[in-house]
Design an enzyme around this catalytic site. Structure first.
Site, PDB file in Angstrom:
ATOM      1  CG  HIS A 155      -1.776  33.717   4.728  1.00  0.00           C
ATOM      2  ND1 HIS A 155      -1.040  31.391   4.864  1.00  0.00           N
ATOM      3  CD2 HIS A 155      -1.439  33.734   5.802  1.00  0.00           C
ATOM      4  CE1 HIS A 155      -0.940  31.629   6.408  1.00  0.00           C
ATOM      5  NE2 HIS A 155      -1.419  32.856   6.790  1.00  0.00           N
ATOM      6  CD  GLU A 156      -1.693  37.634   6.174  1.00  0.00           C
ATOM      7  OE1 GLU A 156      -2.245  38.164   6.978  1.00  0.00           O
ATOM      8  OE2 GLU A 156      -0.765  36.930   6.392  1.00  0.00           O
ATOM      9  CG  HIS A 159      -5.394  35.117   7.614  1.00  0.00           C
ATOM     10  ND1 HIS A 159      -6.226  33.778   8.962  1.00  0.00           N
ATOM     11  CD2 HIS A 159      -4.091  35.290   7.677  1.00  0.00           C
ATOM     12  CE1 HIS A 159      -4.399  33.797   9.335  1.00  0.00           C
ATOM     13  NE2 HIS A 159      -3.554  34.624   8.782  1.00  0.00           N
ATOM     14  CG  ASP A 166      -1.666  31.789  10.845  1.00  0.00           C
ATOM     15  OD1 ASP A 166      -2.352  31.697   9.937  1.00  0.00           O
ATOM     16  OD2 ASP A 166      -0.951  32.938  11.263  1.00  0.00           O
TER      17      ASP A 166
END
Length: 903
Positions: A155-156, A159, A166
């Site tokens: 998830h990170e 980014h 998000d």
């Protein structure tokens, strides 16, 4: 040399990557990902074990999520030097905490363990780093809320690597889908199932109520997702659900959700952003499962550094050798950390070892090292001879040169500098370069680029203090700010005979140890009269300053103990002929347990006109943003011409988020090609950041619905006001952002308007009722965020895809008659009556805006703002109320009529 020499650093980076420490993509595998543990973290082997497990898990999850395209191939974990040495720990070479992609450090806020990614740029732009806390890595109870650690890392990573955002939003957890529909949770996809409940004091829940005014769920309402979903999306919403294995794509992206992904990426799906990245263009699906990641443990050892200083004949002009002595002396006496090993090499036609490595154990060693700094110049320039001699200095003490640092300063040209490129690349050493004057070797930056070193430039102008700033900016990159020197002041002034130089230096509550005031002057051998008063009135005078006998134009005052917090006022009177005077103030953290206020300038590594330069400066205390500061960036060309630019934290233009402690601005005032130097000055008014959380963080699930039963997770710890706002007093900081090379600037470019207005990024819409809308945004400039644009174009559509750049021109235009232009940075608003939409009922309406300057340079279309005419819903509700009123009135009339007929 050819005039196109400025393209050489760009060519080198294209061949070898930006630095050896940068993550590389090799046949789908990400190589050299660095995870660094902060030196302040106590030793805990469980952290390392769980990092290994996290990476293994993340690699397989990433491979599936990216349709078999990407995985983690090699990962390096930096163990702090404060931890015990182990046989399987290798020596750190060109990796560092400051450049790591993932850092393990204390929480951003007390008791907070949200994994997050610090993002400076917009959609599709890489982030700065991923921050994980030790507790997140070791406390298995957090797995219920965040999910498996490998999933969180993916998830990170999205980014950090691909610049997506998000798909949930704690600040706007619900949205109105339009019409008469009930509110929905901000998520992707919209079909993601769950329950809307309010948690009661006794631990039970009740269904949420809708607020009539907002048509959204009441405060305190939470969306509790079901544990078992029938959709595999989306990783950027809730990574902890077992069925979630993919990113949202065009087929299931929720364009109505009020999340950062829609705002920052103009309603594009996360998978669409990923598939348009350079990584995706260079990849193909893999046929076989990926191998397990290779994880290497590295440990930072003591710092080993050699100064390699040019003493060729040209160093005798413009007092370069004297300025070198002044600046290098500050580095040796004040900047480099205690415990470091330092050697000194000088070179001209040949190299001379002035001293082999000496460990800085006390001030006497520092003074001894300063005595080896050069004071005279003569001969030619052979850079590689100096570099090779530095390698020999290292090899006299160590078996190899890996992890050692060289500070290389030169002002001359040397067409044989590339003769040692192979040795440098294979050495494992880091070379920081300082280019002094306009004729410093054009390939110098290549040595820094290929080794992951810092790059600085200093002009012959005495008005910038650039050489001292360069030496002051060479930190170890260890992440231990308590040991690093911090520059509080760096100021120059041309002072006439018998005239004064005045100023104030703010020493705040986070610094004060090893504080030095250094005064330099350029011409006279007679020192100026020096007056310095501390905040409590203690006076320091000329006699308290020490003048170096080998450097008659430098005076130094070291404050004993801890310097008094507050404003220190100085007055310097020039005694003789007009000359340039400077003051430099450095200090260290007051306490090892209280992080000092820190400034981190950031610029892109290469630039080609007319692409704009974006300058960022992160101002923080620990990980807490510092807001409300005045931040000035100075950009100096190699001809000495300098331009000041105020950086802003207003969430507009180049700044993507307001009040996050990241101050940003576009810079377009380029006049010449070549080296440019960046310096950032910060003056703070004492309050640290007021944001309670970072953006771009992993989803914390409040609970799950499992087989119809709601099971709540332990809530996040509450954040107290004193956790997010601390008064550190007034503070001063100066930081060098290094140098960069500008190319492609045409002659006379300052007379041509080639820069459009910047993209508006904060367009917001507020429905006023009766199909009236209030649009608000921050005004762009004529040249990005400077000046004033000529006119606006506002477009609207019921389909957000019709408002992106490619289709913007054909969308429905909004009549902007009466809309005045404002200077960049001013908040504007415009009321619009959408008469042509009166037949709609609760329809989602999207707006976008762009600015055009007087030369018809067209800015990019803004973020797309969505509005639902909530008044239409309210009018519908009022209609129901009126109908019910008349219905009951009718019943009352019938009842009364019937009553009269009864006997």
């Amino acid at each position: 040399m050819a005039s196109s020499w400025w393209l050489l650093p760009l060519m080198l980076q294209a061949l070898h990557g930006v630095t050896d420490a940068t993550v590389k993509l090799n046949n789908g595998g990400f190589e050299d990902l660095v995870i660094a543990i902060n030196p302040q973290i106590p030793e805990d082997n469980k952290i390392v074990d769980n990092i290994k497990g996290m990476v293994q898990e993340a690699s397989a999850y990433l491979f599936g999520a990216t349709q078999k395209r990407f995985y983690f191939k090699t990962v390096k974990v930096i163990i702090p030097s404060t931890w015990k040495t182990k046989a399987d720990y290798q020596r750190v070479t060109r990796e560092s905490y400051d450049k790591a992609e993932v850092i393990v450090a204390a929480p951003y806020l007390k008791h907070g363990d949200d994994p997050y990614t610090l993002q400076y740029g917009g959609c599709g732009e890489p982030g700065r780093y991923i921050h994980l806390t030790p507790n997140f890595l070791t406390n298995d109870k957090l797995l219920d809320a965040y999910g498996p650690r490998g999933r969180v890392l993916v998830h990170e990573w999205a980014h950090l690597r691909w610049g997506v955002f998000d798909e949930y939003n704690d600040d706007a957890p619900f949205y109105s889908p339009g019409g008469n529909s009930m509110p929905e949770a901000t998520r992707c996809p919209a079909t993601f199932k769950g329950s809307y409940v309010v948690l009661l004091a006794d631990g039970t829940t009740r269904p949420c109520k809708v607020e009539p005014k907002t048509q959204l769920y009441e405060s305190g309402c939470q969306f509790i997702p079901e544990k078992n979903q029938n959709t595999p999306t989306s990783i950027m919403y809730v990574q902890s659900i077992p069925s979630v294995t993919q990113f949202c794509d065009k087929s299931n992206h929720n364009t109505k959700a009020t999340n950062m992904q829609n705002k920052m990426c103009n309603y594009r799906s996360t998978w669409d952003v990923i598939t348009t990245s350079p990584d995706f263009a260079k990849s193909t699906p893999q046929r076989a499962p990926p191998p397990s990641p290779t994880i290497t443990l590295l440990q930072k050892q003591e710092r080993v550094l050699c100064l390699v200083l040019d003493v060729s004949g040209s160093m005798g002009s413009s007092n370069r050798i004297g300025r070198l002595k002044q600046a290098a002396e500050i580095f040796v006496l004040q900047i480099i950390e205690a415990g470091s090993w330092v050697g000194v090499v000088t070179f001209n036609d040949a190299a001379t070892v002035q001293t082999h490595l000496r460990q800085i154990s006390d001030d006497s060693v520092r003074k001894t090292l300063a005595g080896f700094l050069p004071t005279s110049a003569g001969g030619g320039t052979k850079i590689c001879s100096g570099v090779r001699s530095a390698f020999q200095v290292f090899l006299k003490k160590y078996p190899n040169t890996r992890g050692c640092e060289i500070v290389l300063l030169t002002d001359g040209e040397d067409n044989q500098v590339n003769s040692c490129f192979t040795e440098v690349r294979n050495s494992g050493s880091i070379i920081h370069t300082i280019a002094l004057g306009p004729k410093a070797e054009k390939e110098l930056e290549m040595l820094a680029d290929m080794t992951g070193g810092l790059k600085f430039a200093a002009t012959d102008s005495l008005n910038s203090n650039g050489l001292i700033d360069a030496f002051s900016g060479i930190s170890s990159g260890s992440g231990d700010l308590s040991q690093q020197s911090i520059q509080l002041e760096s100021k120059t002034q041309q002072v006439a005979a018998k005239k004064w130089m005045y100023g104030t230096v703010s020493i705040d509550k986070t610094v004060g140890k090893d504080t030095f005031f250094v005064i330099t002057w350029s011409a006279s051998t007679t020192p100026p009269e020096m007056f310095l008063d501390d905040p409590k009135g203690k006076k320091y005078r000329t006699k308290d300053f020490i003048t170096d006998k080998t450097n008659l134009r430098t005076a130094r005052l070291q404050i004993s103990g801890i310097a008094e917090a507050g404003d220190w006022r100085y007055s310097l009177q020039n005694q003789n002929t007009a000359q340039t005077m400077t003051i430099t103030v450095t200090s260290r953290a007051r306490s090892a347990t209280v992080p000092p206020v820190h400034v981190m300038p950031l610029i892109k590594r290469t630039h080609k006109f007319p692409d704009p330069l974006v300058i960022h400066a992160e101002v923080s205390q620990g990980f807490l943003p510092v807001t409300g500061a005045k931040v000035i960036a100075t950009i100096e060309a190699d001809n000495g011409a300098a331009v000041d630019l105020e950086l802003l934290d207003n969430g507009a233009g180049a700044d993507i988020i307001k009040d996050d402690g990241i101050y940003s601005r576009y810079f377009t005032s380029f006049k010449v090609n070549g080296r440019h130097n960046l310096k950032v000055r910060v003056q703070g008014q004492g309050k640290t950041g007021r944001r309670i959380r970072r953006q771009s963080q992993a989803f914390f699930a409040p609970g799950f619905v499992n087989n119809g039963v709601i099971n709540m997770n332990p809530p996040k710890p509450e954040v107290r006001d004193d956790d997010i706002e601390v008064d550190v007093g007034n503070f001063s900081r100066v930081a060098s952002g290094g140098s960069f090379v500008m190319s492609g600037v045409p002659p006379g470019s300052s007379k041509k308007d080639v820069f459009p207005p910047c993209r508006i990024t904060d367009l917001e819409i507020k429905p006023l009722g009766d199909y009236q809308f209030l649009l608000s945004w921050t005004a762009p400039g004529n040249d990005y965020d400077e000046g004033k644009a000529e006119r606006y174009e506002i477009k609207m559509s019921e389909d957000p895809s019709a408002l992106i750049d490619a289709a913007f021109q054909t969308a429905t235009s909004v009549n902007t008659a009466g809309l005045k232009m404002e200077v960049a940075g001013v908040k504007q608003s415009f009321q619009y009556n959408a008469e042509n939409l009166k037949k709609s009922n609760g329809t989602s309406i999207y707006f976008a805006i762009r600015a055009i300057d007087g030369s018809n340079n067209v800015g990019e279309a803004s973020n797309i703002a969505r509005a639902v005419d909530s008044v239409s819903v309210l009018n519908f509700n009022w209609l129901i109320v009126c109908m019910l009123f008349f219905f009951f009135f009718f019943l009352l009339v019938i009842f009364m009529s019937t009553a009269k007929q009864l006997p």
